[in-house]
Design a protein around this motif. Structure first.
Motif, PDB file in Angstrom:
ATOM      1  N   GLU A  35      44.422  47.983  41.720  1.00 28.86           N
ATOM      2  CA  GLU A  35      43.207  48.192  42.491  1.00 28.86           C
ATOM      3  C   GLU A  35      41.996  47.750  41.674  1.00 28.86           C
ATOM      4  N   VAL A  36      41.000  47.207  42.347  1.00 23.00           N
ATOM      5  CA  VAL A  36      39.795  46.718  41.672  1.00 23.00           C
ATOM      6  C   VAL A  36      39.074  47.868  40.971  1.00 23.00           C
ATOM      7  N   ASP A  37      39.036  49.043  41.586  1.00 24.58           N
ATOM      8  CA  ASP A  37      38.363  50.193  40.979  1.00 24.58           C
ATOM      9  C   ASP A  37      39.027  50.601  39.672  1.00 24.58           C
ATOM     10  N   LYS A  38      40.351  50.549  39.630  1.00 23.53           N
ATOM     11  CA  LYS A  38      41.073  50.895  38.411  1.00 23.53           C
ATOM     12  C   LYS A  38      40.771  49.892  37.294  1.00 23.53           C
ATOM     13  N   ASN A  40      37.994  48.056  37.049  1.00 26.51           N
ATOM     14  CA  ASN A  40      36.608  48.271  36.648  1.00 26.51           C
ATOM     15  C   ASN A  40      36.474  49.474  35.733  1.00 26.51           C
ATOM     16  N   ASP A  41      37.179  50.554  36.014  1.00 29.14           N
ATOM     17  CA  ASP A  41      37.146  51.733  35.141  1.00 29.14           C
ATOM     18  C   ASP A  41      37.668  51.397  33.751  1.00 29.14           C
ATOM     19  N   ASP A  44      35.043  49.277  31.943  1.00 27.99           N
ATOM     20  CA  ASP A  44      33.884  50.087  31.550  1.00 27.99           C
ATOM     21  C   ASP A  44      34.164  50.872  30.275  1.00 27.99           C
TER      22      ASP A  44
END
Length: 63
Positions: A35-38, A40-41, A44
């Protein structure tokens, strides 16, 4: 002489990204199995943003 075929092996990756695979399909779209959110986390937490490195206003917020 015949050309040697390159062996396709999985590249070494960080433990948290084990099994990560990214490809570009025939339409130019990026296809991943995470997933893109994973992603990005993870970025970061582990990668410093060079554009934000020298900003004084962000350093004040951290303190």
């Amino acid at each position: 002489m015949a050309k040697k075929k390159k062996e396709e092996k999985d590249p070494s990756v960080h433990d948290e990204l084990e099994g990560f695979n990214i490809n570009i399909n025939e339409f130019g779209q990026i296809v991943t199995n995470f997933e893109v959110d994973k992603l990005n986390d993870f970025l970061d937490e582990n990668v410093e943003d060079k554009k934000l490195r020298d900003r004084d206003d962000l350093k004040r917020e951290e303190e």
